[in-house]
Scaffold this active site. Structure first.
Site: not given
Length: 250
Positions: A158, A162
């Protein structure tokens, strides 16, 4: 103030942030198209907005898996066929598969990369030709504090995606500027989304620790940032990452 009067917005994803953004943009006059791989999520988002009194003629749902470029392209073409333009793209589609790196499987890594990073690439690539043709457009990508700094409970998959979309945004702000297309991202901190209701008090306190404004974020806080960056009020802002986290990190 109706900054989105006569404007068309395409939102990838139909979750918490997407719905909150749609409500804000509808309030400001927009027509809104959702695209999501889940027909159930699309139906729920649109029926929920209709139940709140929003005109169904200003809403549209398109089944689309952002992992597949051809489906993103088809979604864009469907919006153009109905409304003739896309003024703003809001890329919210994303998933979470948090776990320690030594426990993370190849599939968990790849699923998050395919949706959170490659999916953004596909969504942006599909909408840029029509924006270039008009020499006008705003692109807003949802990042995360997890892509800005180390956070407890944020997996490397993640965090990497991002951080990757922030790099994509900075590069595209430079690349697309000559066509008057702005590209920015919003990096939220901990939010009171649907998962919040099931959290223990200990978990809430852990997520909230260090927030200088002493509360977790509301979805409306992020929607307000999206509405700004996706509008002509931000016509001279591009390649930026806007941190919306109550002072947790900056």
């Amino acid at each position: 103030m109706e900054r989105y009067q006569d404007k068309v917005v395409l939102i990838t994803g139909a979750g918490d942030v997407a719905e909150a953004a749609a409500k804000r943009l509808l309030c400001e006059g927009a027509k809104v198209a959702f695209s999501d791989f889940s027909q159930e999520a699309l139906d729920a988002a649109i029926s929920g907005l209709k139940a709140e009194g929003w005109d169904g003629e200003r809403l549209m749902g398109i089944k689309c898996d952002v992992r597949k470029y051809e489906e993103c392209e088809a979604a864009v073409n469907a919006v153009l066929a109905r409304w003739g333009q896309i003024d703003t793209l809001v890329a919210t589609a994303g998933i979470i598969r948090h776990c320690p790196i030594d426990e993370m499987t190849e599939a968990q890594w790849q699923d998050v990369v395919d949706i959170n990073l490659t999916g953004v690439f596909h969504a942006v690539k599909s909408v840029v030709p029509s924006m270039k043709e008009r020499k006008y457009g705003h692109i807003v990508v949802i990042s995360s504090i997890g892509g800005r700094t180390g956070r407890p409970g944020v997996g490397v998959n993640y965090a990497a995606t991002k951080a990757g979309v922030n790099g994509l945004v900075m590069c595209l702000g430079y690349e697309l500027g000559p066509w008057q297309i702005t590209v920015n991202s919003v990096a939220p901190g901990p939010l009171k989304g649907k998962m919040f209701a099931g959290m223990t008090q200990d978990r809430i306190e852990s997520l909230s620790a260090g927030i200088r404004l002493q509360r977790m974020g509301e979805l409306s806080d992020v929607a307000a940032a999206i509405a700004y960056l996706g509008s002509d009020d931000a016509a001279w802002t591009t390649g930026e990452v806007l941190d919306v986290n109550g002072g947790l990190q900056y």
